[in-house]
Design an enzyme around this catalytic site. Structure first.
Site, short mmCIF file in Angstrom:
data_model
loop_
_atom_site.label_atom_id
_atom_site.label_comp_id
_atom_site.label_asym_id
_atom_site.label_seq_id
_atom_site.Cartn_x
_atom_site.Cartn_y
_atom_site.Cartn_z
N MET A 21 -68.59 32.73 7.25
CA MET A 21 -69.91 32.10 7.14
C MET A 21 -70.65 32.13 8.45
SD MET A 21 -69.48 28.84 4.66
CE MET A 21 -68.08 28.11 5.46
N HIS A 67 -72.66 16.55 10.92
CA HIS A 67 -72.07 15.19 10.80
C HIS A 67 -70.69 15.25 10.19
CE1 HIS A 67 -70.95 11.34 9.13
NE2 HIS A 67 -71.10 11.82 7.90
N PHE A 68 -70.60 15.90 9.04
CA PHE A 68 -69.32 15.74 8.38
C PHE A 68 -68.23 16.59 8.99
CE2 PHE A 68 -69.07 19.36 5.57
CZ PHE A 68 -70.32 19.58 5.01
N HIS A 69 -68.59 17.69 9.63
CA HIS A 69 -67.53 18.37 10.37
C HIS A 69 -67.14 17.56 11.60
CE1 HIS A 69 -68.68 21.76 7.80
NE2 HIS A 69 -67.43 22.14 7.98
N ASP A 108 -62.74 31.63 5.75
CA ASP A 108 -64.05 31.46 5.12
C ASP A 108 -65.09 31.03 6.15
OD1 ASP A 108 -63.13 32.12 2.60
OD2 ASP A 108 -62.66 30.05 2.07
N LYS A 120 -62.02 -0.88 14.73
CA LYS A 120 -60.84 -0.04 14.97
C LYS A 120 -60.95 0.68 16.30
CE LYS A 120 -59.27 0.88 10.35
NZ LYS A 120 -57.88 1.29 10.50
N TYR A 151 -62.91 8.63 2.70
CA TYR A 151 -62.11 7.60 3.34
C TYR A 151 -60.64 7.74 2.99
CZ TYR A 151 -66.31 5.80 5.19
OH TYR A 151 -67.46 5.73 5.89
N ASP A 162 -36.47 6.25 -0.21
CA ASP A 162 -37.35 7.24 -0.84
C ASP A 162 -38.57 6.51 -1.39
OD1 ASP A 162 -38.37 9.61 -1.90
OD2 ASP A 162 -36.38 10.31 -2.45
N PHE A 187 -68.87 29.60 0.70
CA PHE A 187 -68.98 28.20 1.14
C PHE A 187 -68.44 27.25 0.09
CE2 PHE A 187 -73.53 28.97 -0.11
CZ PHE A 187 -73.59 28.08 -1.17
N ASN A 211 -42.99 12.54 -7.57
CA ASN A 211 -43.51 13.00 -6.29
C ASN A 211 -43.46 14.51 -6.21
OD1 ASN A 211 -44.52 12.58 -3.77
ND2 ASN A 211 -42.58 12.05 -2.81
N SER A 232 -56.52 -7.77 13.13
CA SER A 232 -57.89 -7.31 13.01
C SER A 232 -57.92 -5.90 12.44
CB SER A 232 -58.48 -7.31 14.41
OG SER A 232 -59.83 -7.41 14.38
N GLU A 287 -63.42 9.38 -1.47
CA GLU A 287 -62.58 10.50 -1.08
C GLU A 287 -62.57 10.72 0.44
OE1 GLU A 287 -60.41 12.54 -2.12
OE2 GLU A 287 -60.50 14.18 -0.66
N THR A 318 -50.48 20.05 -7.16
CA THR A 318 -51.44 20.38 -6.11
C THR A 318 -51.35 21.86 -5.78
OG1 THR A 318 -51.10 18.18 -5.21
CG2 THR A 318 -52.20 19.77 -3.80
N HIS A 322 -67.46 9.66 -2.24
CA HIS A 322 -67.44 8.90 -1.00
C HIS A 322 -66.08 8.27 -0.73
CE1 HIS A 322 -68.80 7.26 2.63
NE2 HIS A 322 -68.03 6.24 2.29
N THR A 366 -65.26 0.21 11.20
CA THR A 366 -64.78 1.34 11.98
C THR A 366 -64.87 1.05 13.47
OG1 THR A 366 -65.79 2.63 10.24
CG2 THR A 366 -64.85 3.83 12.07
N THR A 426 -49.63 10.76 -7.04
CA THR A 426 -49.24 10.38 -5.68
C THR A 426 -49.74 8.99 -5.35
OG1 THR A 426 -49.33 12.66 -4.96
CG2 THR A 426 -49.49 10.99 -3.26
N SER A 447 -53.35 5.23 15.20
CA SER A 447 -52.83 3.92 15.61
C SER A 447 -51.40 4.06 16.12
CB SER A 447 -52.86 2.94 14.44
OG SER A 447 -54.15 2.80 13.95
N THR A 467 -52.67 14.37 -7.60
CA THR A 467 -53.05 13.43 -6.55
C THR A 467 -53.02 12.00 -7.08
OG1 THR A 467 -54.47 15.14 -5.68
CG2 THR A 467 -54.81 12.92 -4.86
N SER A 515 -46.13 15.92 -8.41
CA SER A 515 -47.44 15.84 -7.76
C SER A 515 -47.64 17.02 -6.83
CB SER A 515 -47.55 14.57 -6.91
OG SER A 515 -47.54 13.43 -7.70
N TYR A 573 -45.84 19.82 1.47
CA TYR A 573 -47.27 19.49 1.40
C TYR A 573 -47.99 19.96 2.66
CZ TYR A 573 -48.35 16.34 -2.58
OH TYR A 573 -48.64 15.81 -3.80
N ARG A 623 -56.77 29.72 5.28
CA ARG A 623 -57.68 30.36 4.33
C ARG A 623 -59.10 29.81 4.51
NH1 ARG A 623 -59.43 31.58 -1.28
NH2 ARG A 623 -61.56 31.90 -0.62
N ASN A 628 -46.12 11.20 2.94
CA ASN A 628 -44.85 11.38 2.28
C ASN A 628 -43.71 11.34 3.28
OD1 ASN A 628 -43.97 12.01 -0.49
ND2 ASN A 628 -45.88 13.13 -0.52
N THR A 646 -44.71 2.18 -4.05
CA THR A 646 -43.72 2.19 -2.97
C THR A 646 -44.03 1.13 -1.94
OG1 THR A 646 -43.54 4.57 -3.27
CG2 THR A 646 -42.64 3.66 -1.24
#
Ligand code: HEA
Ligand code: HEA
Ligand code: CUA
Ligand SMILES: [Cu+2]
Lengths: 668, 131, 321, 230
Positions: free
Chosen positions: A79, A418-420, A75, A361, A287, A134, A102, A141, A314, A285, A148, A283, A358, A203, A298, A200, A144, A61, A71, A123, A210
């Site tokens: 861009m 933001h998202f990058h 791209d 954390k 997370y 396992d 894109f 597994n 906590s 996704e 993918t 959304h 968040t 999985t 952690s 997925t 899966s 994986y 790849r 995994n 498990t």
């Protein structure tokens, strides 16, 4: 005979994809030829392709993810260079090509780079950390994984045969409907994601089962590592969210293939429903990606600070809190569609509430470092980089959750930044941290720290140089997905981002060099103890690389940090625990089911894309046949004799004895 | 790691395990019969409610939904052997999670789409503009 | 809230008040957030969303800056603490005390849940009020009757219809300054997003549906407008100029429009409907009064997509302007 | 690691949480003496694992249905001038379909009882009846669909009909898959007898079939009955 597939499908007139595609095809063929000539094929087939061992599958994986990352990165380079060139100019990529880039970048990065890496690390590490042999369903597994891979393959085939979607990574209708996207691009997207989405989902089911049902004796919920907790949360989200993706894409497929009217402009279809449903998946996704990343950090921060994780309880609470709340925020992706004050306000507030979980954390990591004895090995550097970067990205996220602010920033480069910011600073950094952290466990030798550190610093700097300017461009009103532009105020920022991408190229090169150098120097970097980082959880209690059965005897867990305690006790008493009684171990047999299923799914998917109906039928029938054949097997497990287990475990114990001797008289 | 046995784990059952309750075949059948009768009654009630004039018209869908929920409960208890016993906690928790998600998806979508549709209704708009 | 009109002028000052204060308080070098703040201030005066030229944009921008400000108050110290702790507790620092048993503190637990909660409570209030007050559908209260504009997004250009004046224009939008404008928006093909960054809030346009938007420009000027929702190959050229003109200038613009150009009826609409990009602004002399509703109610079918099957429906970008 | 020093955990456990279960002395993986069904007593038996995994799968399947239900609920009124449910639905056909599926759920349950009693004959018989009822159900549904398409009320007529065909069709697809599975199970029981792995599959099949009935309850209520009332 071949449906819509003709020679015209290959873009003879477009040199860039053709050349790029041919190069990839040549490389793949070369690798294949090399494998065959060297006679590695039987080994690969026996030990990897048909393997149902969670560790092997985890490695595959991660490898798939890394290749797809490359790849996606190519791209991204295209861009950024296109935009740098395309100020009042056409640039070098025409729109119909740029739009595919894109879309493919987003799709590949999320589904085939980030997801596989995250799932791969889960995994690899989760069963080890739970102290078991396992996952719940090993053959599933493997299936899966191969599904993918099927999705990834289909997306990459689109590079040379036909085209990819030109709609953005979430194919909003009606643009993605048949009238406005008559080509096969959207079909590639649909079938790639439908097939890999099933993988997925399986999985998710596998890991929920498990973690809830297969743990070492004594491993109660509140003794699992945070990584296991975050994996549980992420997989619960997978189980809850991916069916929605499948359903939504199936509806779009029905629109395109059977003239249904879910999202069309005609006959009462309602495209807003697509946007609503896709984000109800989308959304959660993000997370799904970031929660395991939090888990990795952690583990790393606690290990390298030499302390247990601060406020463990906590942390668990915050994880489950995020898991639940992330299911109630999806509308924040379409505040500007006009749902009105009440709806926008509700979802805005619920979104910003995630910042609380968040934040908890972040502070717990902070106080884990407090009073620690921090070793700045590469994984810890990635974690520090994450902490600083993610806080900024999180903040801009909360800003976007304020509807009036989002009315200005939606779909701008500010959003892209933001998202990058959260994905690169969060998920990608975690991927690198996790890979360096667990690499010695998987392969028995560490990665080269020097090159790793250079790669880290270049990535960090490169990230800021690429994406901080994009925040500004967004504030200047620059919208996303522009193939060219003619507003002078944006230009300097786009150029700076263009420079940043050069730094990132260097960073990526260093990553690759790191691997090459490490593999060549593997004997110097070898770790015999199985515990190179002075770890705290059970994966370090076994050898590196672990044997197929992971643990000769399932560990008996007595506290939150089982391995740390075992070690401490060993040092205190100056001896290892008594040798257990070894028993034969039953392990699942390897099985080609996954690979064969995926083969037929690829065939069916490809046939569906090109409307080759006979092949569709053939694929489905064959898949059913494989299923029955698999169900008919009588022997599904093999037994590892007790002597074999003992031989292995004694070797490990010997290495530990040596280690103990070195640590004689030393406090833990 | 766990052997191919058919032994019962004390303290842990999967959903749908009918041996968990240690029923004899006769008791087992009785249980399915009770479930079946209840389900039939509820189904009949649903079809009846639809065509009755006893219930206030707009209340009918509500009655139908309640009956459906009752019937699902019957299926879960009598056919799927879901109970509230401690050994069933994990099964029930999973079910609760699923129900929550379903409620969020359907409820959320309807709420959102209702507002969107209301805001964008062409007719409404036309009337406003003719003023 | 609409008092926002009056506060436009002070915006730059109030921004620095909100944003830079935490920076000065913690003179500790902090690369990232300092950079972020610097970037924010640069963009305040160069035609972006922070350079608001109307009440809606000003209010949006102010909320944006308030939110950033309040979050920086907690984010900047957090970043500093991360770097400081990391530095001080490095393994090689013999002066730092190693406290492996420090793994739980009820006090800290309360604080780390509490402070973010308080911040979010404030933000939540702003979100609640802001979402209602600045809902794009909500009219701007003003003594003046708003100018009505009907907007149709086409592949890949904008059609603006002035129902009260009976003229229309493509890729060019003139409105009187100082008077609210009421936009009714729809799409003839795929989804788009109508957005004039300096005037504020964007809103989606969708086929068969009408969205509404209320904006106003404080004073005359030319503002860049665009689609903020990707809509296909010609998307990059789907921008327009919004010309806020003095009131008499507007009357004049209408008068000019009435004298030139062709008529927009259903036939010429169908011609306009075809996919094209790089369309230079032009006006229509008259316009079929029922056209907008016909598009919305789908009496006029959605505009067609590309007519070539498969890859190769090519759009050439506009190179210079 | 002797099992006697239970005081050890309290002393070394920095968080002092996760205690309170006295099953600690349980041996490696098999001693779920006081296990609570949460798996702390070592890995659960394969039977429980399989059952639970399938349960999670069913829940995910229900989530998928919920997306289709949501789409149907939103598009229910989008008839685009075409026929509405009231004009199309055949009340008797729905009653019959409901009844067939319900009885099949019952006979499926009986097959579980027969399996529990290890009776090859009764198991096969109960499964056969279940299958036949399922086929009957599908035949009726197919007839209804064909009738609608012939009337010009196919899924391409309106968004409402698209969503109708999709939800109902999805359920039908599940029933078809269930029938294939059922056939395979009958063959397996016949050839291989009541082996542990076959028994596990039977539990899953039972769960699946009952779940289909649960979904049908939601379906006939929301799609048909409420649709008829509209
Ligand atoms: C996981 C998700 C992910 C990741 C990692 C990235 C990474 C990057 N992305 Fe991407 N991006 C998206 C998800 C992601 N992106 C999405 C969803 C979109 C929206 C698409 C749409 O509009 O529809 C998007 C869009 C997007 C745009 C389009 C903006 C626009 O609309 O105008 C741009 C433009 O520059 C961009 C740039 C980049 C860059 C420079 C990186 C770089 O940071 C990449 C850096 C990567 C590396 C540096 C990896 C290098 C290392 C290796 C390859 C070594 C191999 C590793 C091992 C051996 C272990 N992204
Ligand atoms: C890993 C991925 C990831 C993560 C973790 C996040 C995290 C968050 N995201 Fe992001 N988001 C994306 C990936 C991600 N996002 C993607 C891919 C998109 C765009 C997709 C597309 O359109 O193509 C997107 C888009 C997106 C939007 C839509 C914008 C638009 O389309 O107009 C919004 C709006 O609310 C948003 C909000 C948030 C919030 C509030 C968080 C929060 O979870 C962040 C929480 C973290 C912190 C706040 C920092 C730490 C906290 C503290 C230090 C405590 C104190 C702080 C406060 C009290 C503020 N995101
Ligand atoms: Cu989309 Cu109205
Ligand atoms: Cu989101």
């Amino acid at each position: 005979m071949f449906g819509k597939l003709t020679w015209q499908a290959i873009p003879w007139d477009q040199p860039i994809p053709l050349v790029a595609g041919s190069v990839v095809v040549l490389i793949v063929l070369a690798v294949l030829a090399w494998v065959v000539i060297k006679g590695y094929l039987p080994y690969l087939w026996r030990e990897w392709i048909t393997s149902v061992d969670h560790k092997r599958i985890g490695v595959m994986y991660t490898l798939l993810g890394a290749v797809m990352l490359l790849r996606g990165f190519i791209d991204a380079i295209m861009m950024r260079s296109q935009q740098a060139a395309a100020f009042r100019a056409a640039g070098y990529l025409p729109p119909e090509h740029y739009d595919q880039i894109f879309s493919a970048h987003g799709t590949i990065m999320i589904f085939f780079a980030a997801m596989p890496i995250v799932i791969g690390l889960m995994n690899f590490a989760v069963p080890l950390q739970l102290g078991v042999r396992d996952v719940a369903f090993p053959t599933l597994n493997s299936t899966s994984f191969w599904l993918t891979a099927t999705g990834a393959l289909l997306v990459n085939i689109s590079l040379v045969i036909g085209e990819f979607a030109r709609t953005g990574w979430l194919v909003y209708p009606p643009l993605s409907g048949l009238p406005y996207s008559p080509g096969v691009g959207v079909d590639y997207y649909l079938w790639a994601l439908l097939i890999s989405g099933v993988g997925t989902l399986m999985t998710g089911i596998n890991f929920v089962t498990t973690i809830l049902k297969i743990r070492a004796p004594g491993m109660s919920y509140l003794r699992m590592t945070i990584f296991c907790w975050t994996a549980l949360a992420a997989n619960l989200l997978i189980v809850a969210a991916f069916p929605i993706l499948t359903a939504t894409l199936a509806m779009l497929a029905l629109d395109r293939y059977l003239d249904f009217h879910f999202f069309t402009n005609e006959a009462g279809g309602n495209m807003m429903m697509f946007i609503n449903l896709i984000w109800a998946w989308g959304h959660p996704e993000v997370y799904i990606l970031v929660l395991p990343a939090f888990g990795i950090f952690s583990e790393v921060i606690s290990t390298f600070s030499g302390k247990p994780l601060f406020n463990y309880r906590s942390m668990v609470a915050a994880t489950m809190f995020i898991c639940l709340v992330s299911y109630m925020v999806w509308l924040h992706h379409f505040f500007t569609m006009g749902a009105g004050g009440n709806v926008n306000a509700f979802f805005g507030i619920s979104t910003s509430i995630i910042a609380v979980g968040t934040g908890v954390k972040i502070y717990n990591w902070l106080f884990t470092m407090y009073g620690g004895r921090i070793r700045f090995a590469t994984p810890m550097l990635w974690s520090m980089g994450f902490l600083v970067t993610f806080v900024i990205g999180g903040m801009t996220g909360v800003l976007l959750a304020v509807p009036p602010a989002d009315f200005l920033l939606h779909n701008s480069l500010f959003l892209v930044a933001h998202f990058h910011n959260v994905i690169i600073g969060g998920v990608l950094f975690a991927a690198f941290a996790g890979i360096t952290y667990w690499f010695p466990k998987a392969f028995g030798f560490k990665l080269d720290e020097g090159w790793g550190k250079i790669a880290f610093w270049l990535s960090l700097i490169g990230f800021y140089v690429v994406f901080m300017p994009l925040y500004v461009a967004g504030l200047l009103g620059m919208t996303r997905r522009l193939q060219h532009y003619d507003v002078a105020a944006w230009r300097p920022w786009v150029l700076v981002a263009g420079i940043g991408i050069i730094i990132m190229i260097c960073a990526a090169a260093c990553q690759v060099v790191q691997f090459v150098v490490s593999i060549r120097r593997r004997d110097e970097l070898r770790d015999e103890t199985g515990d190179p980082w002075d770890g705290r959880s059970l994966e370090w209690a076994t050898a590196s690389p672990p044997p197929p059965f992971n643990f000769a005897v399932l560990p008996d867990v007595r506290g939150e940090e089982p391995y740390w305690e075992i070690k401490r006790r060993a040092i205190e008493t100056q001896q290892l625990s008594a040798e257990p009684k070894y028993e034969p171990i039953e392990m699942p047999r390897n099985s080609p089911t996954g690979f064969i299923t995926a083969f037929f799914c690829t065939m069916t998917g490809f046939a569906l894309i090109w409307h080759i109906w006979w092949m569709v039928g053939l694929g489905i029938v064959a898949a059913y046949a494989v299923f029955v054949w698999f169900a008919w097997r009588d022997v599904t497990e093999y037994s590892i004799p007790a002597e074999e287990v003992a031989r292995f475990d004694r070797a490990r114990r010997q290495a530990r004895e040596q280690w103990l001797a070195q640590h004689a008289g030393q406090p833990a | 790691m766990s052997h191919e046995t058919n032994a019962r784990d004390p303290g842990d059952v999967g959903p749908g395990f009918m041996d968990a309750a240690e029923l004899t075949a006769r008791e087992g059948i009785a249980r399915y019969v009770i479930g079946f009768v209840l389900a039939c009654a509820l189904t009949a009630a649903s079809f009846y409610v639809l065509n009755t004039s006893l219930i206030w018209g707009p209340g009918i869908p509500v009655a139908l939904v309640v009956l459906a929920i009752a019937q699902m409960g019957v299926h879960l208890v009598f056919f799927l052997h879901i109970t509230t016993a401690p050994d069933n906690t994990n099964n029930v928790l999973a079910l609760a999670f699923g129900v929550l998600i379903v409620a969020l998806v359907i409820g959320g979508s309807l709420w959102i789409m209702d507002h969107l549709n209301e805001n964008m209704m062409p007719m409404h708009q036309m009337m406003q503009m003719q003023r | 809230m609409r008092g926002g009109v009056g506060t436009v002028k002070q915006l730059p000052d109030s921004r620095s008040a909100v944003v830079t204060r935490p920076l000065q308080r913690h003179a500790v070098p902090c690369r990232m957030s300092a950079a972020l703040i610097a970037l924010l201030s640069v963009s305040g005066c160069s035609g972006g969303v922070l350079d608001a030229q109307g009440p809606i944009g000003a209010a949006d921008a102010k909320i944006l800056l308030n939110a950033v400000g309040i979050m920086l108050v907690i984010v900047v110290p957090t970043i500093i603490a991360i770097l400081a702790f990391g530095w001080w507790f490095r393994a090689s620092n013999t002066r730092a005390r190693y406290r492996p048993e420090f793994v739980y503190s009820g006090g800290i637990e309360v604080v780390v849940w509490g402070i973010p909660t308080l911040v979010i409570m404030f933000l939540g209030g702003v979100i609640w009020i802001g979402s209602h007050d600045l809902d794009p559908f909500k009219p701007i209260s003003s003594p003046d009757k708003p100018t009505e504009v009907q907007v149709v997004s086409l592949d890949w250009k904008w059609l603006f219809i002035y129902p009260d004046q009976g003229v229309a224009s493509v890729n060019e939008l003139a409105v009187p300054a100082g008077i609210p404008v009421h936009f009714s928006l729809t799409s003839a093909s795929v989804m788009n997003m109508f957005f004039v960054p300096q005037l504020g809030s964007m809103i989606a346009t969708m086929n068969g549906m009408v969205t509404q938007l209320h904006l106003a420009a404080d004073k005359p000027g030319e503002f860049y407008g665009q689609s903020a929702q990707f809509s296909g190959d010609g998307f990059s050229d789907m921008n327009f100029i919004l010309r806020a003109v003095p009131q008499d200038g507007f009357a004049q613009w209408i008068a000019t429009a009435r004298q030139s150009g062709s008529a927009l009826d259903r036939t010429s609409y169908l011609a306009l409907c075809q996919q094209s990009s790089n369309v230079r602004p032009f006006t229509y002399r008259t316009v079929d009064a029922s056209l907008f509703n016909a598009v919305v109610n789908q009496q006029l079918p959605p505009c067609p997509g590309p007519n070539i099957e498969g890859p190769g429906a090519t759009v050439r970008p506009r190179l210079e302007r | 690691m002797s099992a006697t020093d239970t005081s050890f955990d309290r002393a070394t456990d920095p968080y002092r949480v996760g205690h309170g279960r006295e099953w600690l002395s349980a041996g490696a993986g098999r001693g779920y003496v006081h296990a609570t069904g949460h798996g702390e007593g070592g890995p659960a038996s394969k039977r429980v694992i399989v059952g639970y995994g399938f349960w999670i799968f069913l829940l995910s399947d229900i989530v998928m249905f919920s997306a289709f239900f949501a789409a149907h609920a939103v598009l229910q009124t989008a008839t685009a001038g075409g026929p509405s449910g009231r004009e199309l639905f055949n009340w008797w056909s729905i009653v019959l379909q409901t009844f067939l599926l319900l009885v099949s759920s019952f006979t499926c349950g009986l097959s579980a009882v027969a399996t529990e009693a290890r009776s090859q004959l009764w198991t096969q018989l109960a499964l056969l009846v279940t299958g036949l009822l399922g086929v009957g159900f599908l035949a009726l549904e197919g007839r209804d669909f064909a009738g609608m398409v012939l009337q010009g009320a196919g899924p391409d007529r309106s968004a409402f009909l698209s969503s109708l065909f999709a939800v109902v069709g999805l359920h039908g697809l599940h029933v078809s898959a269930g029938l294939l599975w059922l056939g395979t199970m009958m063959a397996q029981i016949f050839v291989k007898g009541f082996r542990a792995d076959i028994l596990r599959r039977m539990v899953c099949f039972n769960l699946f079939w009952h779940a289909l009935d649960i979904i049908w309850v939601a379906l006939f209520t929301i799609v048909y009955l409420i649709g008829l009332g509209r």
